[in-house]
Design an enzyme around this catalytic site. Structure first.
Site, PDB file in Angstrom:
ATOM      1  N   CYS A  58       1.271 130.943   9.388  1.00 61.54           N
ATOM      2  CA  CYS A  58       0.306 130.202  10.106  1.00 61.54           C
ATOM      3  C   CYS A  58      -0.284 130.362  12.181  1.00 61.54           C
ATOM      4  O   CYS A  58      -0.947 129.705  12.205  1.00 61.54           O
ATOM      5  CB  CYS A  58       0.523 128.454   9.365  1.00 61.54           C
ATOM      6  SG  CYS A  58       2.029 128.451  10.604  1.00 61.54           S
ATOM      7  N   CYS A 107       4.242 125.315   8.749  1.00 56.90           N
ATOM      8  CA  CYS A 107       3.590 126.110   6.802  1.00 56.90           C
ATOM      9  C   CYS A 107       4.905 126.534   5.883  1.00 56.90           C
ATOM     10  O   CYS A 107       4.454 125.933   4.978  1.00 56.90           O
ATOM     11  CB  CYS A 107       3.205 127.038   7.301  1.00 56.90           C
ATOM     12  SG  CYS A 107       3.826 128.504   7.836  1.00 56.90           S
ATOM     13  N   HIS A 113      16.906 132.775  10.338  1.00 56.19           N
ATOM     14  CA  HIS A 113      18.731 131.940   9.843  1.00 56.19           C
ATOM     15  C   HIS A 113      19.268 132.041  11.238  1.00 56.19           C
ATOM     16  O   HIS A 113      19.299 133.105  11.643  1.00 56.19           O
ATOM     17  CB  HIS A 113      19.926 132.629   8.824  1.00 56.19           C
ATOM     18  CG  HIS A 113      19.726 132.516   7.876  1.00 56.19           C
ATOM     19  ND1 HIS A 113      18.720 133.646   6.906  1.00 56.19           N
ATOM     20  CD2 HIS A 113      19.467 131.714   6.252  1.00 56.19           C
ATOM     21  CE1 HIS A 113      18.620 133.482   5.423  1.00 56.19           C
ATOM     22  NE2 HIS A 113      19.283 132.258   5.277  1.00 56.19           N
ATOM     23  N   ASP A 121      26.439 136.077  25.277  1.00 49.28           N
ATOM     24  CA  ASP A 121      26.261 135.121  26.940  1.00 49.28           C
ATOM     25  C   ASP A 121      25.197 134.390  26.741  1.00 49.28           C
ATOM     26  O   ASP A 121      23.959 135.109  27.171  1.00 49.28           O
ATOM     27  CB  ASP A 121      26.794 136.068  27.395  1.00 49.28           C
ATOM     28  CG  ASP A 121      26.846 135.172  29.038  1.00 49.28           C
ATOM     29  OD1 ASP A 121      26.670 134.507  28.858  1.00 49.28           O
ATOM     30  OD2 ASP A 121      26.364 136.390  29.854  1.00 49.28           O
TER      31      ASP A 121
END
Length: 140
Positions: A58, A107, A113, A121
């Site tokens: 999108c 969308c 994930h 760090d």
């Protein structure tokens, strides 16, 4: 960040057939069916180009290149999404484990994930592990 119930409420709402026409088969598999591209082969895994990463489905802005870091995990990694409501996080219990799925807030497309507390760090101690095929880089 938004919740999963808000996915797609303000953005692009297409039928499954329209998504299939708009996206390549690999983009559709990852973005609309929550697939994953193979590690270490994605277009942006090692990219250091300055710019903004946008949702390939999108065109919503998702991440900036200055939030990207090398995590050696096989996928582009970011420590933070763009400010505001760029992404949605949702519990994912597939593959026999509990993970947090990242979706485009505009969308509802699957991006990847997010993982927490892995000792990176970074300012957030988060790793947004995102499929290259889910994004396109708009160079600065």
């Amino acid at each position: 960040m938004s919740t999963e119930s808000e996915a797609g409420k303000t953005g692009t709402e297409l039928t499954d057939e329209q998504w299939r026409e708009k996206l390549t088969p690999e983009e559709y598999r990852v973005l609309r069916q929550a697939g994953t591209e193979a590690p270490f082969v994605g277009e942006y895994t090692d990219t250091t180009t300055t710019g903004v990463y946008r949702c390939r489905a999108c065109d919503a802005e998702l991440f900036r290149s200055d939030q990207k870091f090398e995590s050696h995990c096989g996928w582009p990694s970011f420590f933070s999404p763009l400010a505001g409501e760029a992404i949605i996080e949702k519990v994912d219990r597939s593959m026999g484990m509990k993970r947090t799925e990242v979706l485009c807030a505009n969308c509802g497309s699957h991006l990847g994930h997010v993982f927490e507390g892995e000792g990176y760090d970074t300012p957030t101690d988060l790793r947004y592990c995102i499929n290259s095929v889910s994004m396109r880089l708009e160079e600065a």
